[in-house]
Design a protein around this motif. Sequence first.
Motif, PDB file in Angstrom:
ATOM      1  N   ARG A 114       0.867  -1.321  -0.042  1.00 13.71           N
ATOM      2  CA  ARG A 114      -0.016   0.038   0.162  1.00 13.71           C
ATOM      3  C   ARG A 114       1.024   1.305  -0.041  1.00 13.71           C
ATOM      4  N   GLU A 117       2.103   1.909  -3.369  1.00 12.31           N
ATOM      5  CA  GLU A 117       1.009   2.414  -4.321  1.00 12.31           C
ATOM      6  C   GLU A 117       0.679   3.834  -4.172  1.00 12.31           C
ATOM      7  N   LEU A 118       0.735   4.175  -2.880  1.00  6.60           N
ATOM      8  CA  LEU A 118       0.542   5.507  -2.394  1.00  6.60           C
ATOM      9  C   LEU A 118       1.775   6.459  -2.862  1.00  6.60           C
ATOM     10  N   GLY A 121       1.491   6.920  -6.435  1.00 10.70           N
ATOM     11  CA  GLY A 121       0.404   7.833  -6.828  1.00 10.70           C
ATOM     12  C   GLY A 121       0.404   9.398  -6.421  1.00 10.70           C
ATOM     13  N   PHE A 122       1.309   9.630  -5.439  1.00 13.47           N
ATOM     14  CA  PHE A 122       1.400  10.989  -5.022  1.00 13.47           C
ATOM     15  C   PHE A 122       2.912  11.457  -5.337  1.00 13.47           C
ATOM     16  N   MET A 147      -0.870   9.744   3.814  1.00 11.63           N
ATOM     17  CA  MET A 147      -0.918   8.893   5.014  1.00 11.63           C
ATOM     18  C   MET A 147      -2.551   8.893   5.683  1.00 11.63           C
ATOM     19  N   SER A 148      -3.423   9.905   5.024  1.00 11.22           N
ATOM     20  CA  SER A 148      -4.685   9.757   5.447  1.00 11.22           C
ATOM     21  C   SER A 148      -5.469   8.662   4.421  1.00 11.22           C
ATOM     22  N   LEU A 149      -4.924   8.366   3.471  1.00 12.73           N
ATOM     23  CA  LEU A 149      -5.822   7.528   2.437  1.00 12.73           C
ATOM     24  C   LEU A 149      -5.198   6.175   2.704  1.00 12.73           C
ATOM     25  N   ALA A 151      -5.924   3.308   4.653  1.00 19.77           N
ATOM     26  CA  ALA A 151      -6.941   2.415   4.790  1.00 19.77           C
ATOM     27  C   ALA A 151      -8.229   2.593   3.846  1.00 19.77           C
ATOM     28  N   ARG A 152      -8.093   3.584   2.946  1.00 22.20           N
ATOM     29  CA  ARG A 152      -9.215   3.920   2.072  1.00 22.20           C
ATOM     30  C   ARG A 152     -10.294   4.271   2.646  1.00 22.20           C
TER      31      ARG A 152
END
Lengths: 344, 280
Positions: A114, A117-118, A121-122, A147-149, A151-152
């Motif tokens: 994850r 992925e992030l 994406g960022f 970091m806020s995303l 856990a979806r």
Amino acid sequence: MPVVEAVDLAKSFGETQALRGLDLTVERATVLAVLGPNGAGKTTAVRILTTLVRPDSGHATIDGIDVVAEPARVRARIGLTGQYAAVDERLTGRENLELIGRFFRQSGGRARERATELLTGFDLVDAGDRVVKGYSGGMRRRLDIAMSLVARPKVLFLDEPTTGLDPRSRLAMWELIESLVAEGTTTMLTTQYLDEADRLADSIVVVDHGTVIARGTPQELKDRLGGHTVTVDLLPGAGPETPAAVVAALAPHRTAGPVRHSDRHRVVVSVRADTTTPDVVHDLDAAGLVVADVTVERPTLDDVFMGLTGHGASENELTTENGTGTRTGTRSKNKTKTSSGAKP
Amino acid sequence: MTTQLSDSATDSGPVTDAEFVEPPQTVIWALRDSWNEATRHLRAVPRNLDLLIFATLQPIMFVLLFRYVFGGSISVPGFSYNQYLMPGIFAQTMVFGSGFTGIGLAEDLQRGFIDRLRSLPISQSAVLVGRTVSDLLRNLLTFAVMLAVAFAIGFRFEGGLVRGIGASGLLLFFSYAFSWIQALIGLSVKSVEAANSGGFLWMFPMTFVSSAFVPTEDMPSWLAKVADANPFTVATNAARALYNGNDPGSDVWQALAWATGITVVFATLAIRRFTRTASR
Ligand SMILES: Nc1ncnc2c1ncn2[C@@H]1O[C@H](COP(=O)(O)OP(=O)(O)O)[C@@H](O)[C@H]1O
Ligand SMILES: [Mg+2]
């Protein structure tokens, strides 16, 4: 069912009434902007909705779950990006992300996956294994949102995501938020910037002194306060009777009130919100008038704010400093023009 | 952006996403959360080696200064000054080490990290347990370095290895207890600077008005009374007796009772404070 629902929230800190009866809802896969000046109560509202502060009265739910009664279940469904980037400077970007993943009970492998992925994406892949201390303000903000995303979350809270960013990072942040929104992230963001709310939000609540003083889509808010104008630039050789003839030709579109400006070179009148440039050109043609230029201007949210609160949002130093920074020259010119004349 | 970064609009309805975990609030998870939080700080230790070096240099400096500057002029009946002084310096260093807890928490508060942690579905006490445990481990490291220096200049476990380790463990426990006092301070003050001064200021009189550096009998009688009642004196005396193989009397039990009491009371207060506080 709305993802976020707040009903009549009130909260005081000693003498200060931060919120006095705030209502708002955020529908699934939409963006709500909470727009208000410094001290309006935006952060307090976000803190209540994210279980950090208990309201004195009123209630709020996230995905139908009460924030006071079941904070742990609410926390499992939200992502919070606070007003200041909450990243651990001593860790790398990747470690920050994996930390949150483990707090969300992800397995080590899943947390790593994850994080990758992030980071991708960022746009943080290259920086991912560097310590955050060396990150720029924009990179920290991006990591913060990532970091806020982890856990979806069902809903993402962004408290003033662009405050303090330079104009370029700010534009990049807008694009980032737009792409999240395009994927369907339900978002509630707070902002002091009118153009930001206008650009990002599906609906806006304008907050001042702890209550909502207006709500609607950006378009509705603009329409409600009127302020559409037509500016007609006259030809250099126009005769002294031309301005009056132009005003007369525009009569079908005009709203009540005096002509805003008229001289040998230019006529400015207030018109109804549905007026279009072709309409105006057509009517001038029909009256046999030849002019140099015609512009129909829509009001900005600055005008809206001025109309609602009696004090312009531009009183706010941040808005004037950065708010116009990313605008094109003509739009800022328009803005000053309309707000100077639009005081109700 | 091509990767799926967040919950998509298409998966509507109640929570079914596999990523979505109802937080099981069990003790096991609270411990895992605590350890996860502790590793956040522990990871940073080797990256801030300068910080660790300064944190250990100071006690080493104390060891050397007291030993060689005052060592000649202070005599304690029944002890070499070295054997008398070292346990006092160990004790002082350990309670001073607890100051990091308050500063660290105040920093996290100021940076908004506490808001982030409090918005996660984790055990609320884990944030404080993780912090205090990581500070305990860091103090353990400092202690090990300090012991090595003390040994180099002639200090010995004269009561044997077991008692020596017991004495060290007792002081670490004291340090842990004080971490909870510091946690409460760090969560209550308005800035990192205030956590720094508010955390350290009272520890100077506490550690000097005690038996750590000179016997309390040498003090004016009113001061000696204060010093004798000081829990820090109790802990120092207990450790000193164990290191030197003397009879500690009831000091060990009293010291353990103090450390336990401080931990229980201040952990309760700090955790309560934590759940009601928010970043500034
Ligand atoms: N923890 C607090 N203690 C005391 N006053 C506070 C606290 N938080 C907010 N306030 C006050 O409540 C009002 C609203 O603050 P806030 O919600 O932060 O506004 P905004 O985010 O819109 O700038 C302000 O007057 C602020 O000073
Ligand atoms: Mg705010």
